[in-house]
Structure formats: structure tokens, C-alpha cells
Design a protein around this motif. Structure first.
Motif, PDB file in Angstrom:
ATOM      1  N   ARG A 129       0.839  -1.190   0.000  1.00 17.08           N
ATOM      2  CA  ARG A 129       0.000   0.000   0.000  1.00 17.08           C
ATOM      3  C   ARG A 129       0.877   1.245   0.000  1.00 17.08           C
ATOM      4  O   ARG A 129       1.947   1.263   0.616  1.00 17.08           O
ATOM      5  CB  ARG A 129      -0.919   0.013   1.240  1.00 17.08           C
ATOM      6  N   SER A 187       5.064   4.090   1.763  1.00 15.32           N
ATOM      7  CA  SER A 187       4.671   2.739   1.366  1.00 15.32           C
ATOM      8  C   SER A 187       4.828   1.770   2.528  1.00 15.32           C
ATOM      9  O   SER A 187       5.755   1.896   3.334  1.00 15.32           O
ATOM     10  CB  SER A 187       5.524   2.260   0.185  1.00 15.32           C
ATOM     11  N   ASP A 195       0.577  -4.633   3.833  1.00 17.83           N
ATOM     12  CA  ASP A 195      -0.561  -5.086   4.628  1.00 17.83           C
ATOM     13  C   ASP A 195      -0.101  -6.123   5.637  1.00 17.83           C
ATOM     14  O   ASP A 195       0.682  -7.025   5.310  1.00 17.83           O
ATOM     15  CB  ASP A 195      -1.624  -5.725   3.726  1.00 17.83           C
ATOM     16  N   GLN A 223       0.144   0.917   9.223  1.00 19.06           N
ATOM     17  CA  GLN A 223      -0.915   1.779   8.706  1.00 19.06           C
ATOM     18  C   GLN A 223      -1.150   2.969   9.623  1.00 19.06           C
ATOM     19  O   GLN A 223      -1.335   4.104   9.173  1.00 19.06           O
ATOM     20  CB  GLN A 223      -2.212   0.975   8.546  1.00 19.06           C
TER      21      GLN A 223
END
Length: 305
Positions: A156, A269, A272, A280
Motif C-alpha cells: 500500500r 509505502s 498489509d 498503517q
């Protein structure tokens, strides 16, 4: 079922390597192999195809991987609900950043983050964008702040505000109130490594204006560029935020110019992770901090626990 073994299997599959997964979980490669073997014995099936050196899942391994993701996500949810308000455990963050980020806002953010999360242990890597992107793909970093996003399965990226780039000279040498591109072309110009966004942007700026350059030096280190400018070697292209910090103790001066350098893009970046929301949460905190609030959100603090 031992969820540590499930987590081991998840990271072996995600990183497509037993050795990289072992590095991610801070265990030896033999211990990682033992966990996978124990899980296979408990399930009564082979999860990894070990017939050659190429990483490959068995059919049973592909089926179990989706179960592993759900099991680890459920474990995280249960811990979050049942452990609310409990003692905070130590968290190790492996962060990688380009030098422009390091010299602009990263250190201030680390101090801010540690005030709300004093038990965080930091592993900081400062490298070029290609190296950081590779390390995120290999699982050697939890978060990377680079000029390019990391793209891939279960990766991500979040864009951060781009950095304003400026020409930087010596305060006692470069005294003109305003410089043209013709003026600048007469100096030795220092920029980042060949092919990087600042290097390409600099070359395009002069080419589009049909102005020939005297010499362009490619330097991968901001510290080296700053020392060269300080010694009167030439003029550098650097992020304005970094120049403002460095000029507090060095004779650096942003030069006013008729033309504007392209801004430097920055992307955060991360991978997950069904076992943790730490990466996150940290990225969300950085987005909030760099965006101007200068603080960690309540949800980000919770994610660090």
C-alpha cells in the motif's frame, strides 16, 4: 493451533522467502522452517512445495493462506477489543527514508511520535528510492518514505505533500537578488544521482529553456552537497524545507530564480499486515503531521499499541 506458526506461514508466503520472513519476525531461518514444518504436521498436509529452489505453494498451501489471513485478522481484532486500555508493549519500527525526508521533517516527527509512544524502538535506514522500494518488496522495511510508491501484491502507498525544490548557494558568494537560468548555467550545478527525479527535473528545466549547462555533478548525499556548496564549489538543488533547517547553522541561501524546479514527490509505502495495524497507523500519523497538524491522531496512537 499455534498462531505464531500461522503468522510464520503468512509471512513466508507474503515475502516468498523463508529467510526474509525469518528476518521480518526476528527469528532464525531454522526456527522459521521448524514452525512451518510443525504447522504442516498439525494440518496433515504439505503447504510448501520443496522440490526445487523456486518458491511455490501447494494447492493446500494456497487454500490455507486465505484461512491464515482471516485467523490473524481475527486475532488482532480480539486483542484490540479485549486488551483496550492495557499495558503498551514495545514495538519495533523499521523505517526507511530518502535523505530529503530525513533533512526536512522526519527527525521532528520522530520526536513527536516518541512523546506519545515512548516504548517504540526505531530502526532507521537512509537510502535512495530504488533501494528503499526493493527493501519494502523484500520485507526488510515496515515503512518507506521515497520519491516513488512501492507497487505490488499486498503493498500500500499513500502520497505525501511534495517538497518544494530550490537552487541553493553560499550566502557570502551568491549575492545576486535574482538569478536567470543563464546565470545559473555558468556555475557548477549539484543535484541528486543520475536518473533521479531532481536530476531529471533539472535537466528538463534547462533543456526546455534552450539553455546549455556548464557542468552537472550527481551527488547521492545531501551532506556532501551541502559541504561542497559551503566550500564554494557550486550551486545545489535541494528541498526548501531541508535548506531552512540547515541554514540555521550553515551559510546556505535559497536563490531566487526566474524559473521553478519541479517539486519532489514523496510517497509512504507499507505492507498489509493482518497481525498489526502499526504500519498503517504510523502512515496515517505521518500524513496528518506533514499535512500541517503536527501531531499524532488518537487512532494512530491506538494503532501503535
Amino acid at each position: 493451533m499455534n498462531l505464531r506458526f500461522v503468522e510464520a506461514f503468512y509471512w513466508v508466503v507474503s515475502l516468498k522467502s523463508v529467510s526474509r520472513a525469518a528476518e521480518k519476525l526476528f527469528i532464525t531461518q531454522s526456527a522459521m522452517s521448524s514452525r512451518i514444518a510443525a504447522l504442516e504436521e498439525e494440518l496433515g498436509v504439505l503447504l510448501l512445495d520443496r522440490r526445487d529452489k523456486q518458491f511455490r505453494l501447494t494447492v493446500a498451501g494456497m487454500r490455507f493462506f486465505s484461512h491464515a489471513q482471516r485467523l490473524l485478522a481475527l486475532q488482532r481484532e480480539i486483542k484490540g477489543e479485549m486488551g483496550a486500555g492495557g499495558a503498551q508493549r514495545a514495538v519495533t519500527l523499521r523505517i526507511g527514508a530518502i535523505e530529503s525526508v530525513l533533512h526536512s521533517w522526519l527527525i521532528d516527527w520522530v520526536h513527536q511520535m516518541r512523546r506519545g509512544n515512548p516504548d517504540v524502538e526505531l530502526e532507521l535506514t537512509v537510502e535512495t528510492t530504488p533501494v528503499l522500494v526493493d527493501q519494502i518488496h523484500r520485507g526488510a522495511l515496515d515503512i518507506a518514505f521515497a520519491a516513488l510508491p512501492s507497487v505490488g501484491e499486498r503493498l500500500r502507498s499513500r502520497p505525501l505533500p511534495p517538497m518544494e525544490m530550490v537552487f541553493v548557494g553560499h550566502g557570502q558568494i551568491h549575492r545576486k537578488r535574482r538569478y536567470t537560468l543563464d546565470d545559473l548555467a555558468g556555475f557548477d550545478l549539484l543535484t541528486f544521482q543520475r536518473g533521479s527525479q531532481p536530476h531529471v527535473g533539472l535537466m528538463d528545466l534547462f533543456r526546455d529553456a534552450n539553455v546549455g549547462l556548464k557542468r552537472v555533478h550527481n551527488i547521492s548525499s545531501i551532506s556532501a552537497m551541502v559541504q561542497l556548496v559551503e566550500g564554494g564549489f557550486g550551486i545545489a538543488t535541494l528541498p526548501l524545507a531541508a535548506v531552512r533547517r540547515l541554514s540555521e547553522r550553515l551559510p546556505l541561501k535559497p536563490l531566487k530564480c526566474e524559473a521553478t524546479l519541479p517539486p519532489l514527490p514523496v510517497h509512504a509505502s507499507y505492507r498489509d499486515d493482518p497481525t498489526s495495524m502499526v504500519a498503517q497507523g504510523v502512515v496515517e500519523a505521518v500524513v496528518e503531521y506533514v499535512g500541517g497538524s503536527k501531531g499524532l491522531s488518537r487512532s494512530s496512537k491506538k494503532a501503535m499499541k
